[in-house]
Design a protein around this motif. Structure first.
Motif, PDB file in Angstrom:
ATOM      1  N   SER A 187      -9.271 -10.279   0.639  1.00 45.04           N
ATOM      2  CA  SER A 187     -10.049 -10.086  -0.558  1.00 45.04           C
ATOM      3  C   SER A 187     -10.020 -10.850  -1.522  1.00 45.04           C
ATOM      4  O   SER A 187     -10.915 -11.338  -2.258  1.00 45.04           O
ATOM      5  N   GLY A 222     -10.766  -2.526  -6.401  1.00 48.64           N
ATOM      6  CA  GLY A 222     -10.160  -1.323  -5.994  1.00 48.64           C
ATOM      7  C   GLY A 222     -11.089  -0.006  -5.834  1.00 48.64           C
ATOM      8  O   GLY A 222     -12.056   0.114  -6.301  1.00 48.64           O
ATOM      9  N   SER A 238      -4.835  -7.416   3.756  1.00 52.61           N
ATOM     10  CA  SER A 238      -5.990  -6.995   3.290  1.00 52.61           C
ATOM     11  C   SER A 238      -6.194  -7.755   1.733  1.00 52.61           C
ATOM     12  O   SER A 238      -7.270  -8.109   1.296  1.00 52.61           O
ATOM     13  N   SER A 239      -5.232  -7.741   0.975  1.00 58.90           N
ATOM     14  CA  SER A 239      -5.219  -8.676   0.012  1.00 58.90           C
ATOM     15  C   SER A 239      -5.573 -10.029   0.100  1.00 58.90           C
ATOM     16  O   SER A 239      -6.337 -10.610  -0.785  1.00 58.90           O
ATOM     17  N   GLN A 264      -4.415  -1.257   0.624  1.00 60.48           N
ATOM     18  CA  GLN A 264      -4.119  -2.500   0.110  1.00 60.48           C
ATOM     19  C   GLN A 264      -2.658  -2.895   0.864  1.00 60.48           C
ATOM     20  O   GLN A 264      -1.623  -2.286   0.637  1.00 60.48           O
ATOM     21  N   ASP A 269      -6.393   2.103  -2.033  1.00 57.01           N
ATOM     22  CA  ASP A 269      -7.291   1.440  -1.244  1.00 57.01           C
ATOM     23  C   ASP A 269      -8.006   0.212  -1.942  1.00 57.01           C
ATOM     24  O   ASP A 269      -8.171   0.430  -3.227  1.00 57.01           O
ATOM     25  N   ILE A 270      -8.440  -0.730  -1.161  1.00 55.85           N
ATOM     26  CA  ILE A 270      -9.531  -1.923  -1.859  1.00 55.85           C
ATOM     27  C   ILE A 270     -10.516  -2.138  -0.954  1.00 55.85           C
ATOM     28  O   ILE A 270     -10.598  -1.665  -0.063  1.00 55.85           O
ATOM     29  N   GLY A 300       0.872  -1.394  -0.007  1.00 54.27           N
ATOM     30  CA  GLY A 300      -0.001  -0.132  -0.124  1.00 54.27           C
ATOM     31  C   GLY A 300       0.931   1.224   0.039  1.00 54.27           C
ATOM     32  O   GLY A 300       1.968   1.078   0.631  1.00 54.27           O
TER      33      GLY A 300
END
Length: 233
Positions: free
Chosen positions: A44, A52, A40-41, A36, A21-22, A2
């Protein structure tokens, strides 16, 4: 990884903070938004849907617009459910769209799988180029316009769906002329999308990404400069 960036105006001192951000929708159909990072990835990638969040500004109506761009979804959640969850996340003005690889049959409206993906371009001499890896093979050429081709097939309707998405329009051609050129070269244009810019949902003016050297959205005199930039794992 990020990126968190802090900007300031060199004239009025206006401050702007931005980050990569995602968002994602978990298996309980709850929506989350975060910068991101590796964590968090991972969340997701295990979710029902994700994508995104891109921040834009409209200089005409002085609004920040947040583009929620969905890049993956499970068959366990509908597009309508995703849109409603994103709308309910906060009160920000939003543009909600799905990646160009998603397509419904134009005859029966069912979601259909992607069968083929290529890059295409029209060069300055009018030559039509379409390859699996266009920019690796033709990156030295000048293009009038270029983009992505997506091919689909609906098993129920027995119909081929061809989508041409314009990503760059260096010659500033209008949509009707681009369509005419593509139809002359392909004879199978069924879906056409101009994806070179976004327009404000309030006033239909073109949206801008604020960043280094952008005109200050407050004083409209100075430009934004980077004060601090931090990378996060």
């Amino acid at each position: 990884m990020g990126i968190h960036t802090e900007y300031s105006c060199n004239e009025c001192g206006f401050k702007l903070v931005d980050s990569s951000d995602i968002f994602w929708i978990d298996n309980e159909k709850k929506i989350h938004a975060d910068m991101q990072t590796v964590d968090s990835s991972k969340k997701s990638s295990d979710s029902l849907a994700s994508g995104g969040i891109f921040k834009y500004f409209c200089y005409n109506c002085d609004n920040y617009i947040y583009n929620f761009h969905i890049t993956r979804k499970s068959s366990s959640i509908s597009k309508e459910e995703i849109i409603q969850l994103v709308e309910d996340l906060d009160d920000n003005i939003k543009i909600i769209d799905f990646d160009n690889k998603f397509q419904s049959c134009i005859h029966c409206r069912q979601d259909i799988p992607l069968k083929s993906e290529k890059s295409f371009a029209i060069d300055s001499k009018g030559e039509f180029l379409i390859e699996d890896s266009l920019y690796n093979n033709f990156d030295s050429k000048q293009f009038d316009f270029s983009g992505k081709y997506y091919g689909y097939y609906c098993n129920d309707c027995k119909k081929q769906i061809n989508k041409f998405v314009i990503l760059e329009n260096n010659a500033n051609l209008n949509d009707s002329l681009i369509k005419e050129i593509l139809e002359d070269h392909t004879n199978d244009l069924t879906v056409y999308i101009n994806d070179t810019f976004l327009v404000c949902p309030n006033c239909d003016e073109e949206l801008q990404v604020l960043g280094k050297s952008s005109q200050c959205p407050k004083c409209r005199v100075g430009i934004l400069t980077i004060e601090n930039q931090t990378l996060f794992d």
